[in-house]
Design a protein around this motif. Structure first.
Motif, PDB file in Angstrom:
ATOM      1  N   THR A   1     -11.909   1.520  -9.624  1.00 21.33           N
ATOM      2  CA  THR A   1     -10.280   2.503  -9.101  1.00 21.33           C
ATOM      3  C   THR A   1     -11.128   3.774  -9.625  1.00 21.33           C
ATOM      4  O   THR A   1     -11.228   4.840  -8.246  1.00 21.33           O
TER       5      THR A   1
ATOM      6  N   TYR B   1      -6.135   3.398   7.659  1.00 24.46           N
ATOM      7  CA  TYR B   1      -6.632   3.045   5.945  1.00 24.46           C
ATOM      8  C   TYR B   1      -9.078   2.268   6.076  1.00 24.46           C
ATOM      9  O   TYR B   1      -8.829   1.897   7.282  1.00 24.46           O
TER      10      TYR B   1
ATOM     11  N   SER C   1       0.021  -0.858  -6.555  1.00 15.88           N
ATOM     12  CA  SER C   1       0.699  -1.611  -6.860  1.00 15.88           C
ATOM     13  C   SER C   1       0.492  -3.780  -6.212  1.00 15.88           C
ATOM     14  O   SER C   1      -0.574  -3.393  -6.516  1.00 15.88           O
TER      15      SER C   1
ATOM     16  N   ASN D   1      -5.247   9.297  -0.578  1.00 13.82           N
ATOM     17  CA  ASN D   1      -5.412   8.832  -1.799  1.00 13.82           C
ATOM     18  C   ASN D   1      -6.431   7.745  -2.233  1.00 13.82           C
ATOM     19  O   ASN D   1      -6.703   7.212  -0.924  1.00 13.82           O
TER      20      ASN D   1
ATOM     21  N   SER E   1       2.247   5.085  -9.775  1.00 16.41           N
ATOM     22  CA  SER E   1       2.404   3.663  -9.676  1.00 16.41           C
ATOM     23  C   SER E   1       3.906   2.848  -8.380  1.00 16.41           C
ATOM     24  O   SER E   1       4.538   3.963  -8.817  1.00 16.41           O
TER      25      SER E   1
ATOM     26  N   LEU F   1       0.829  -1.677  -0.533  1.00 16.52           N
ATOM     27  CA  LEU F   1       0.054   0.102   0.359  1.00 16.52           C
ATOM     28  C   LEU F   1       0.826   0.595  -0.074  1.00 16.52           C
ATOM     29  O   LEU F   1       0.616   2.257  -0.194  1.00 16.52           O
TER      30      LEU F   1
ATOM     31  N   SER G   1      -5.876   3.405  -3.308  1.00 14.53           N
ATOM     32  CA  SER G   1      -5.492   2.958  -3.254  1.00 14.53           C
ATOM     33  C   SER G   1      -5.704   1.197  -3.827  1.00 14.53           C
ATOM     34  O   SER G   1      -6.264   0.459  -3.272  1.00 14.53           O
TER      35      SER G   1
ATOM     36  N   PRO H   1       4.285   2.969  -3.242  1.00 16.72           N
ATOM     37  CA  PRO H   1       4.280   3.970  -4.267  1.00 16.72           C
ATOM     38  C   PRO H   1       5.404   4.985  -3.911  1.00 16.72           C
ATOM     39  O   PRO H   1       5.675   5.856  -4.781  1.00 16.72           O
TER      40      PRO H   1
ATOM     41  N   VAL I   1      -4.750  -2.373  -4.332  1.00 19.75           N
ATOM     42  CA  VAL I   1      -3.414  -3.479  -4.213  1.00 19.75           C
ATOM     43  C   VAL I   1      -4.161  -4.728  -5.032  1.00 19.75           C
ATOM     44  O   VAL I   1      -5.212  -5.123  -4.745  1.00 19.75           O
TER      45      VAL I   1
ATOM     46  N   THR J   1      -3.297   5.216  -6.577  1.00 22.42           N
ATOM     47  CA  THR J   1      -2.672   5.030  -6.278  1.00 22.42           C
ATOM     48  C   THR J   1      -2.298   2.943  -6.796  1.00 22.42           C
ATOM     49  O   THR J   1      -3.192   2.729  -6.045  1.00 22.42           O
TER      50      THR J   1
END
Length: 357
Positions: free
Chosen positions: A275, A159, A290, A138, A316, A121, A140, A124, A142, A288
């Motif tokens: 996303t 989070y 990952s 952001n 990224s 997480l 994210s 990036p 994953v 982001t």
């Protein structure tokens, strides 16, 4: 501060040493070593936990010595020791955690138990210049081997999971479909390679759970399974050394490329659509991505393009940080250490460790 971290959650053994900077600029990676076990597991078509843990016991001490030598740092000068504590394979997690705990106790230094998913997480931001301040709000995505999730990141350690896979993760779908097609392991790189020459619009494959923030790729895998007999020219014998449990179909090269491209595009469409929708719903200006599946160049390209069209910044993780590695674990540990966090050496590993409790 200097952190030494170990990552042994699955089939990669990794050790890294990371040093923070006084000016809060990007930390300095003093050494990073990764020993892959792909060759050992490829013939079985997937990870064998017993083989993975035995190899960790062989590789970890060697990598520890190599990183210490490469970084030119005495282990007694390391400020904290960290290891992945979950999620992952219990027998594998135990190896890295035990070594890190032993070093922490032996040198009288702090120990940090790091969540593997938090490592992805935060990755990036690894090269960003502002340390903790760089972990700005952001959404994210994953996408590692067994995990596909959308996370709303408010700040370090703050989070909110807003979507996750309910069955097969994207990485698992790549591996399982590659197995159906008689390709190698891991399946993602094999499918991506073939997809470059294929037509992503050739086969109409499903995009599941379009009205939900969660993910499901099991139906996509099943759709490929039922499609194969309709497009295959003839059966071929299973390779005796492949470990495949199902007979792959022999496809014309062009058809195989089109199928791989269509399958890959179905996954990219789902990941990208959900996303962008999440970023707009939660009104954030940064996305982001990952995890191992993020090594897929077409995924990164299309997601970046979609973000640009919507006026959203895209960040990224670098490809070398996407697969399992200890550098991302050291980075998460360094940020937590600087924020005042520390774990107890009595803390147990947790194969099912959640990102948010």
């Amino acid at each position: 501060m200097t952190v030494l971290a170990l990552e042994t959650s699955c089939d990669e053994t990794a050790v890294a040493i990371l040093r923070g900077r006084d000016d809060r600029s990007a930390p300095e990676l003093l050494a990073s070593e990764v020993a892959s076990q792909i060759a050992e597991h490829e013939k079985y078509g997937g990870i064998v936990p017993e083989i993975a843990s035995r190899n960790h016991l062989v590789y970890a001490p060697r990598l520890l010595n190599r990183t210490a030598k490469a970084s030119k740092i005495d282990l007694s000068d390391v400020d904290a020791f960290a290891a992945t504590s979950g999620p992952g394979l219990a027998s594998s997690l135990m190896v890295g955690a035990s070594i890190a705990k032993g070093l922490a106790i032996g040198f009288g230094k702090p120990y940090l138990a790091i969540n593997h998913l938090e490592g992805h997480l935060l990755s990036p931001f690894f090269s960003c210049a502002d340390g903790e301040a760089g972990i700005r709000p952001n959404v994210s995505l994953v996408v590692s081997g067994g995990h596909t999730m959308l996370v709303r990141v408010h700040a370090l350690c703050d989070y909110q999971v807003i979507g996750r896979t309910v069955d097969d993760a994207a990485g698992e779908a790549f591996d399982k479909v590659a197995k159906l097609l008689g390709l190698g392991y891991p399946g993602g790189p094999e499918i991506e390679k073939l997809a470059r020459d294929g037509d992503p619009n050739r086969f109409d494959l499903p995009r599941s759970m379009q009205g939900s923030e969660n993910f499901s790729f099991s139906g996509l895998k099943t759709a490929v399974r039922y499609l194969l007999p309709k497009i295959a020219g003839r059966f071929c014998e299973p390779r005796k050394d492949s470990g495949l449990t199902e007979t792959p179909y022999r496809l014309d090269e062009c058809v195989l490329a089109d199928l791989c491209a269509s399958f890959q595009q179905a996954i990219i469409d789902v990941l990208g659509t959900k996303t962008i929708a999440a970023a707009q719903k939660y009104d954030v200006d940064l996305v982001t991505v990952s995890g191992g599946v993020n090594c897929n160049q077409e995924l990164r390209r299309q997601l970046c393009e979609a973000c640009t069209q919507k006026g959203i910044e895209f960040k990224s993780a670098e490809p070398w940080l996407c697969t399992d590695n200890a550098a991302m674990i050291a980075f998460a540990a360094l940020l937590r250490l600087e924020a005042g966090f520390e774990s107890q050496v009595t803390e147990e590993i947790d194969p099912n460790l959640a990102l948010v409790v």
